[in-house]
Design an enzyme around this catalytic site. Structure first.
Site, PDB file in Angstrom:
ATOM      1  N   ASP A   1     -37.199 -35.836  65.483  1.00 34.25           N
ATOM      2  CA  ASP A   1     -37.204 -34.798  64.428  1.00 34.25           C
ATOM      3  C   ASP A   1     -37.510 -33.439  65.046  1.00 34.25           C
ATOM      4  OD1 ASP A   1     -37.587 -35.182  61.062  1.00 34.25           O
ATOM      5  OD2 ASP A   1     -38.006 -33.204  61.928  1.00 34.25           O
TER       6      ASP A   1
ATOM      7  N   ASP B   1     -34.362 -31.074  68.776  1.00 40.95           N
ATOM      8  CA  ASP B   1     -33.207 -30.701  67.952  1.00 40.95           C
ATOM      9  C   ASP B   1     -32.018 -31.567  68.357  1.00 40.95           C
ATOM     10  OD1 ASP B   1     -31.047 -29.458  66.743  1.00 40.95           O
ATOM     11  OD2 ASP B   1     -31.736 -27.422  67.214  1.00 40.95           O
ATOM     12  N   VAL B   2     -31.434 -32.313  67.419  1.00 40.22           N
ATOM     13  CA  VAL B   2     -30.301 -33.176  67.790  1.00 40.22           C
ATOM     14  C   VAL B   2     -29.050 -32.365  68.167  1.00 40.22           C
ATOM     15  CG1 VAL B   2     -31.040 -35.133  66.362  1.00 40.22           C
ATOM     16  CG2 VAL B   2     -29.374 -33.532  65.477  1.00 40.22           C
TER      17      VAL B   2
ATOM     18  N   ASP C   1     -31.574 -39.556  58.153  1.00 38.11           N
ATOM     19  CA  ASP C   1     -31.638 -38.847  56.867  1.00 38.11           C
ATOM     20  C   ASP C   1     -31.992 -37.380  57.139  1.00 38.11           C
ATOM     21  OD1 ASP C   1     -34.356 -38.981  57.357  1.00 38.11           O
ATOM     22  OD2 ASP C   1     -34.882 -39.450  55.284  1.00 38.11           O
TER      23      ASP C   1
ATOM     24  N   LYS D   1     -27.017 -39.537  56.203  1.00 34.22           N
ATOM     25  CA  LYS D   1     -27.049 -38.936  54.858  1.00 34.22           C
ATOM     26  C   LYS D   1     -26.158 -37.698  54.832  1.00 34.22           C
ATOM     27  CE  LYS D   1     -30.710 -36.496  53.376  1.00 34.22           C
ATOM     28  NZ  LYS D   1     -32.049 -36.360  52.795  1.00 34.22           N
TER      29      LYS D   1
HETATM   30  C1  LIG Z   1     -35.098 -35.254  54.337  1.00 35.70           C
HETATM   31  S1  LIG Z   1     -36.163 -34.923  55.695  1.00 35.70           S
HETATM   32  C2  LIG Z   1     -36.486 -36.560  56.249  1.00 35.70           C
HETATM   33  C3  LIG Z   1     -37.773 -36.689  56.927  1.00 35.70           C
HETATM   34  C4  LIG Z   1     -38.278 -38.120  57.213  1.00 35.70           C
HETATM   35  N1  LIG Z   1     -37.237 -39.084  57.285  1.00 35.70           N
HETATM   36  C5  LIG Z   1     -39.304 -38.508  56.192  1.00 35.70           C
HETATM   37  O1  LIG Z   1     -39.042 -39.404  55.385  1.00 35.70           O
HETATM   38  O2  LIG Z   1     -40.369 -37.898  56.196  1.00 35.70           O
HETATM   39  C6  LIG Z   1     -35.024 -34.240  56.836  1.00 35.70           C
HETATM   40  C7  LIG Z   1     -35.556 -34.080  58.240  1.00 35.70           C
HETATM   41  O3  LIG Z   1     -34.490 -33.657  59.083  1.00 35.70           O
HETATM   42  C8  LIG Z   1     -35.076 -32.911  60.127  1.00 35.70           C
HETATM   43  N2  LIG Z   1     -34.061 -32.113  60.831  1.00 35.70           N
HETATM   44  C9  LIG Z   1     -33.312 -31.118  60.329  1.00 35.70           C
HETATM   45  N3  LIG Z   1     -32.527 -30.586  61.274  1.00 35.70           N
HETATM   46  C10 LIG Z   1     -32.769 -31.279  62.415  1.00 35.70           C
HETATM   47  C11 LIG Z   1     -32.275 -31.187  63.747  1.00 35.70           C
HETATM   48  N4  LIG Z   1     -31.355 -30.263  64.101  1.00 35.70           N
HETATM   49  N5  LIG Z   1     -32.762 -32.041  64.686  1.00 35.70           N
HETATM   50  C12 LIG Z   1     -33.707 -32.967  64.334  1.00 35.70           C
HETATM   51  N6  LIG Z   1     -34.202 -33.105  63.085  1.00 35.70           N
HETATM   52  C13 LIG Z   1     -33.754 -32.269  62.136  1.00 35.70           C
HETATM   53  C14 LIG Z   1     -36.093 -32.050  59.395  1.00 35.70           C
HETATM   54  O4  LIG Z   1     -37.065 -31.537  60.279  1.00 35.70           O
HETATM   55  C15 LIG Z   1     -36.648 -33.027  58.378  1.00 35.70           C
HETATM   56  O5  LIG Z   1     -37.842 -33.638  58.820  1.00 35.70           O
END
Ligand SMILES: C[S@@+](CC[C@H](N)C(=O)[O-])C[C@H]1O[C@@H](n2cnc3c(N)ncnc32)[C@H](O)[C@@H]1O
Length: 152
Positions: free
Chosen positions: A18, A35-36, A60, A100
């Site tokens: 994350d 960051d992915v 997700d 998602k």
């Molecule tokens: C809907 S939340 C889900 C969080 C986790 N699954 C939970 O239940 O707590 C979306 C997550 O995607 C992560 N996210 C968004 N962009 C990202 C990226 N480029 N690389 C890694 N993670 C990312 C955000 O930081 C966030 O924690």
């Protein structure tokens, strides 16, 4: 088959990734903040995966929503495509990919890309997902692998 005495033993390996800090959880390993969309991320994931490949990629991920539906949709599709771009490096042939999305105009493009890479692709709306939400999941199974091989 798993001998009865081994049922309480940990099976498998879970790696969470994350952008944000993740609080420690017994039985899981975390790579964060990462960051992915960063091209170095797949190498960092590979270094942590026992055997060098995952059986399942489950996402997700979502960007911070702006409230502008089309923009949010495009940004989430872009995240899914970045993750899909990593599959040749980190997913076993025969593996599974779940991501998602928020429904919108680019969904078909993502579905097409998944269909090129996986033998079976389904669109899923889990019961737990609110009906009024545009959230839907693509479940892609039987990853063809770099050379189209499928693990039996
Ligand atoms: C809907 S939340 C889900 C969080 C986790 N699954 C939970 O239940 O707590 C979306 C997550 O995607 C992560 N996210 C968004 N962009 C990202 C990226 N480029 N690389 C890694 N993670 C990312 C955000 O930081 C966030 O924690």
């Amino acid at each position: 088959m798993i001998p009865p005495g081994d049922l309480s033993s940990p099976i498998g390996f879970v790696l969470g990734v994350d952008l944000l800090h993740i609080f420690p959880l017994e039985g899981a390993t975390f790579l964060c903040p990462v960051d992915v969309t960063d091209p170095r991320t797949s190498q960092r994931i590979l270094e942590l995966l026992p055997g060098g490949r995952a059986d399942v990629i489950l996402s997700d991920m979502a960007p911070n929503a702006t409230g502008v539906r089309d923009l949010d949709h495009d940004r989430l599709i872009s995240l899914c495509l970045s993750l899909l771009g990593m599959t040749p490096d980190i997913l076993h042939p025969g593996g599974t990919f779940l991501c998602k999305t928020w429904a919108g105009s680019q969904s078909r493009q993502l579905q097409r890309r998944l269909t090129e890479e996986f033998q079976r692709v389904r669109l899923i709306k889990p019961e737990a997902s609110r009906k009024e939400s545009s959230e839907v999941y693509f479940l892609a199974t039987q990853y063809r692998g770099k050379k189209g091989a499928v693990k039996q």
